[in-house]
Design a protein around this motif. Structure first.
Motif, mmCIF file in Angstrom:
data_model
loop_
_atom_site.group_PDB
_atom_site.id
_atom_site.type_symbol
_atom_site.label_atom_id
_atom_site.label_comp_id
_atom_site.label_asym_id
_atom_site.label_seq_id
_atom_site.Cartn_x
_atom_site.Cartn_y
_atom_site.Cartn_z
ATOM 1 N N TRP A 377 0.746 -1.253 -0.080
ATOM 2 C CA TRP A 377 0.228 -0.012 0.012
ATOM 3 C C TRP A 377 0.708 1.321 -0.101
ATOM 4 O O TRP A 377 0.637 2.141 -0.686
ATOM 5 C CB TRP A 377 -0.988 -0.038 1.217
ATOM 6 N N PHE A 378 1.834 1.159 0.955
ATOM 7 C CA PHE A 378 2.861 2.502 0.801
ATOM 8 C C PHE A 378 3.395 2.610 -0.578
ATOM 9 O O PHE A 378 3.517 3.982 -1.233
ATOM 10 C CB PHE A 378 3.748 2.129 1.847
ATOM 11 N N LEU A 379 3.704 1.734 -1.494
ATOM 12 C CA LEU A 379 4.320 1.512 -2.699
ATOM 13 C C LEU A 379 3.448 2.292 -3.634
ATOM 14 O O LEU A 379 3.930 3.242 -4.469
ATOM 15 C CB LEU A 379 4.955 0.540 -3.028
ATOM 16 N N TYR A 380 2.024 1.974 -3.339
ATOM 17 C CA TYR A 380 0.961 2.521 -4.340
ATOM 18 C C TYR A 380 0.854 4.115 -3.850
ATOM 19 O O TYR A 380 0.742 5.029 -4.871
ATOM 20 C CB TYR A 380 -0.283 1.757 -4.102
ATOM 21 N N PHE A 381 0.904 4.252 -2.697
ATOM 22 C CA PHE A 381 0.677 5.729 -2.316
ATOM 23 C C PHE A 381 1.858 6.587 -2.945
ATOM 24 O O PHE A 381 1.617 7.748 -3.270
ATOM 25 C CB PHE A 381 0.624 5.906 -0.807
ATOM 26 N N LEU A 382 3.279 6.082 -2.836
ATOM 27 C CA LEU A 382 4.088 6.593 -3.155
ATOM 28 C C LEU A 382 3.993 6.999 -4.768
ATOM 29 O O LEU A 382 4.439 8.068 -5.202
ATOM 30 C CB LEU A 382 5.537 6.054 -2.871
ATOM 31 N N ALA A 383 3.708 6.118 -5.448
ATOM 32 C CA ALA A 383 3.513 6.184 -6.843
ATOM 33 C C ALA A 383 2.531 7.093 -7.273
ATOM 34 O O ALA A 383 2.704 7.756 -8.193
ATOM 35 C CB ALA A 383 3.125 4.672 -7.586
ATOM 36 N N LEU A 384 1.373 6.992 -6.585
ATOM 37 C CA LEU A 384 0.280 8.073 -7.026
ATOM 38 C C LEU A 384 0.939 9.498 -6.815
ATOM 39 O O LEU A 384 0.564 10.530 -7.259
ATOM 40 C CB LEU A 384 -0.913 7.737 -5.960
ATOM 41 N N LEU A 385 1.588 9.752 -5.255
ATOM 42 C CA LEU A 385 2.064 10.978 -5.028
ATOM 43 C C LEU A 385 3.108 11.430 -6.147
ATOM 44 O O LEU A 385 3.154 12.466 -6.557
ATOM 45 C CB LEU A 385 2.711 10.852 -3.503
ATOM 46 N N SER A 386 3.995 10.574 -6.644
ATOM 47 C CA SER A 386 4.976 10.883 -7.691
ATOM 48 C C SER A 386 4.407 11.308 -8.948
ATOM 49 O O SER A 386 4.759 12.351 -9.438
ATOM 50 C CB SER A 386 5.787 9.847 -7.770
ATOM 51 N N LEU A 387 3.187 10.496 -9.344
ATOM 52 C CA LEU A 387 2.641 10.951 -10.563
ATOM 53 C C LEU A 387 1.957 12.291 -10.372
ATOM 54 O O LEU A 387 1.707 13.252 -11.257
ATOM 55 C CB LEU A 387 1.591 9.702 -10.885
ATOM 56 N N SER A 388 1.367 12.493 -9.064
ATOM 57 C CA SER A 388 0.685 13.820 -8.964
ATOM 58 C C SER A 388 1.837 14.856 -8.927
ATOM 59 O O SER A 388 1.306 16.124 -9.687
ATOM 60 C CB SER A 388 0.138 13.974 -7.673
ATOM 61 N N LEU A 389 2.874 14.770 -8.405
ATOM 62 C CA LEU A 389 3.809 15.572 -8.470
ATOM 63 C C LEU A 389 4.207 16.103 -9.939
ATOM 64 O O LEU A 389 4.506 17.379 -10.369
ATOM 65 C CB LEU A 389 5.191 15.229 -7.779
ATOM 66 N N CYS A 390 4.385 15.228 -10.692
ATOM 67 C CA CYS A 390 4.618 15.084 -12.110
ATOM 68 C C CYS A 390 3.698 15.908 -12.858
ATOM 69 O O CYS A 390 4.157 16.856 -13.496
ATOM 70 C CB CYS A 390 4.711 13.759 -12.837
ATOM 71 N N ILE A 391 2.335 15.779 -12.602
ATOM 72 C CA ILE A 391 1.231 16.499 -13.253
ATOM 73 C C ILE A 391 1.286 17.959 -12.624
ATOM 74 O O ILE A 391 0.973 18.690 -13.658
ATOM 75 C CB ILE A 391 0.115 15.747 -13.147
ATOM 76 N N ILE A 392 1.312 18.167 -11.592
ATOM 77 C CA ILE A 392 1.112 19.403 -10.926
ATOM 78 C C ILE A 392 2.313 20.365 -11.349
ATOM 79 O O ILE A 392 1.964 21.371 -11.819
ATOM 80 C CB ILE A 392 1.343 19.354 -9.346
ATOM 81 N N ASN A 393 3.606 19.666 -11.635
ATOM 82 C CA ASN A 393 4.638 20.564 -12.002
ATOM 83 C C ASN A 393 4.674 21.028 -13.505
ATOM 84 O O ASN A 393 5.341 21.757 -13.888
ATOM 85 C CB ASN A 393 5.936 19.844 -11.575
ATOM 86 N N LEU A 394 3.872 20.016 -14.071
ATOM 87 C CA LEU A 394 3.745 20.505 -15.581
ATOM 88 C C LEU A 394 2.470 21.358 -15.983
ATOM 89 O O LEU A 394 2.476 21.819 -17.047
ATOM 90 C CB LEU A 394 3.509 19.146 -16.511
ATOM 91 N N LEU A 395 1.877 21.699 -15.098
ATOM 92 C CA LEU A 395 0.784 22.783 -15.353
ATOM 93 C C LEU A 395 1.509 24.126 -15.701
ATOM 94 O O LEU A 395 2.512 24.402 -15.168
ATOM 95 C CB LEU A 395 0.001 23.066 -13.912
ATOM 96 N N PRO A 396 0.829 24.780 -16.685
ATOM 97 C CA PRO A 396 1.518 26.097 -17.231
ATOM 98 C C PRO A 396 1.343 27.157 -16.369
ATOM 99 O O PRO A 396 0.706 28.310 -16.636
ATOM 100 C CB PRO A 396 0.574 26.310 -18.229
ATOM 101 N N ILE A 397 2.004 27.237 -15.203
ATOM 102 C CA ILE A 397 1.914 28.207 -13.996
ATOM 103 C C ILE A 397 3.311 28.703 -13.860
ATOM 104 O O ILE A 397 4.005 27.840 -13.677
ATOM 105 C CB ILE A 397 1.090 27.628 -12.769
ATOM 106 N N PRO A 398 3.613 29.834 -14.015
ATOM 107 C CA PRO A 398 4.997 30.302 -13.826
ATOM 108 C C PRO A 398 5.286 30.117 -12.554
ATOM 109 O O PRO A 398 4.719 30.014 -11.478
ATOM 110 C CB PRO A 398 4.676 31.956 -14.309
#
Length: 452
Positions: A377-398
């Motif tokens: 479960w912890f690996l799944y949580f880390l994977a979801l959080l890592s993907l969220s960081l990827c998506i959030i950082n790609l938002l076109p926000i200066p």
């Protein structure tokens, strides 16, 4: 208090790991592009630990563990000697700068896939999408206890969490959901759940129960734990008895017993209570007695108690061999990304509530819960959080990676960099947007801590 410190610890561990991978992506590509890196920091603020390598890069762990950064040689920030200008970030081609900026989110995406691969190889224990009880619209739609949901609107689901997410998506979009189920006799059925009939402003976190669905693992078995001395159940029931019916009404969970006992008491006279005892089904006569509940209100009781802590056993496992786990991890990453982007789109269009935006408090709580459930479960949580960081950082926000990528795409189109004034204005806009998002996330976190 133990949960508080556990939450803080696992949040630090989680963010520290994911931020390190993110910043290492920037660092590794920058070095490949011949850019001098001045500092690689995990965390912000005053460094608690620091070491310098032969290339002159300072590696630091800072006091505030809520992010990190890679500081590169750049003429816009520091005076650069003429001999080192070829090592400066701003002297690299636009494609090299794009590669450096995109490398951070790419590192988080690759980490997500790797974590899911490890989870599938290890095997993730989970709960099947088996229905334990139906009421209201779910019952009217023909769904029954024991049905196992195989797909929602054509999308295959393997767990109750996946089925719940698919139902939530359909409800937010305001359309009915088509459920492919396998009933208790292994017969394939198709049912239509009229989620479009949910009232306006429904709680998006409770779509399944609002639709009358209770997953099997939610139901605590009505297994007798204690019997009050002198109560109606004394001499009739025994600790360990599993109550399966009261006065002819089926019991699927412990939460139904009080309601059926109340109905029996109001009817008056004795009734039959059916239990499983040592593998044998028994029908026993019992007469409820009137007492008072925790608020001092009169109520009918039989005097039995159920265990306070209910830890349902997992009934399914997602496990693959090392090779088969590769496409499984890629498919799961694509599914999670689609759900995340879909939720963002619905928030922007108003189809989803702003309460879906969460911050560090929620991250800390979920990190602690996941760690307690086990490594899978912890690996799944880390994977979801890592993907969220990827998506959030790609938002076109200066100020985010996506904002810088937007600048460089504009540079490619117009053939020259944006002016420093335009970029500075963008930074202020980005700071304002980010501050607003963080404020909303903290508000939702605090709201989630308030008892309802």
């Amino acid at each position: 208090m133990a949960d508080f410190f556990g939450s803080v610890w696992w949040m630090i561990v989680s963010l520290g790991l994911l931020v390190t991978f993110h910043e290492f992506g920037h660092y590794w590509v920058a070095r490949r592009c011949g850019i001098k890196v001045l500092r690689f920091s995990v965390g912000f603020g005053r460094p608690l630990w620091m070491r310098r390598n032969r290339a002159g890069t300072e590696f630091a762990i800072a006091a505030i563990p809520l992010g990190g950064y890679v500081k590169m040689l750049d003429e816009r920030e520091v005076d650069v000697p003429a001999a080192e200008r070829h090592l400066a970030f701003n002297h690299k081609t636009v494609w090299q700068r794009i590669a450096v900026v995109a490398a951070g989110p790419a590192a988080n995406l690759l980490l997500c896939i790797a974590l899911l691969w490890a989870m599938f190889v290890l095997g993730k224990q989970d709960y099947s999408a088996t229905i334990g009880r139906t009421t209201g619209m779910a019952q009217a739609a023909g769904l029954q206890a024991g049905d196992r949901v195989l797909a929602v609107d054509g999308r295959r689901v393997a767990t109750a969490a996946e089925a719940s997410m698919a139902l939530t998506t359909a409800a937010m979009d305001g359309h009915d959901a088509r459920l492919d189920v396998l009933d208790s006799l292994d017969q394939a059925r198709t049912r239509s759940l009229p989620l479009s009939q949910l009232p306006a402003g429904f709680d998006e976190r409770r779509v399944a129960p609002l639709a009358g669905l209770a997953w099997q693992f939610w139901l605590q078995p009505a297994e007798v734990d204690t019997i009050q001395p002198g109560a109606a159940a004394q001499g009739v029931l025994l600790p360990g008895d599993l109550i399966v019916a009261v006065d002819g009404q089926r019991i699927d969970g412990a939460d139904q017993v009080a309601t059926q006992v109340q109905a029996l008491g109001q009817r008056g006279g004795p009734g039959m209570i059916e239990v499983l005892r040592a593998g044998e089904r028994l029908a026993l006569e019992i007469t409820p007695r009137q007492g008072r509940d925790g608020r001092g209100q009169p109520t009918w009781q039989i005097g039995v108690g159920f265990p306070e802590q209910h830890a349902p056993a997992y009934d399914t496992q997602l496990k693959f061999g090392p090779l088969a786990a590769i496409p499984a991890a890629l498919g799961e990453t694509a599914r999670m990304a689609g759900d995340s982007l879909g939720m963002m789109r619905r928030i922007v269009t108003g189809n989803a509530s702003l309460q879906n935006i969460s911050g560090p408090v929620t991250i800390a709580r979920v990190a602690n819960i996941s760690a307690k459930r086990g490594l899978d479960w912890f690996l799944y949580f880390l994977a979801l959080l890592s993907l969220s960081l990827c998506i959030i950082n790609l938002l076109p926000i200066p100020i985010l990676d996506g904002g810088h990528l937007l600048y460089y795409l504009i540079e490619l189109v117009k053939g020259s960099p944006l002016s420093e004034r335009a970029m500075a204005a963008g930074q202020y806009v980005g700071l304002a947007l980010l501050a607003g998002l963080m404020g909303l996330a903290f508000y939702n976190d605090i709201l989630g801590l308030v008892p309802r």
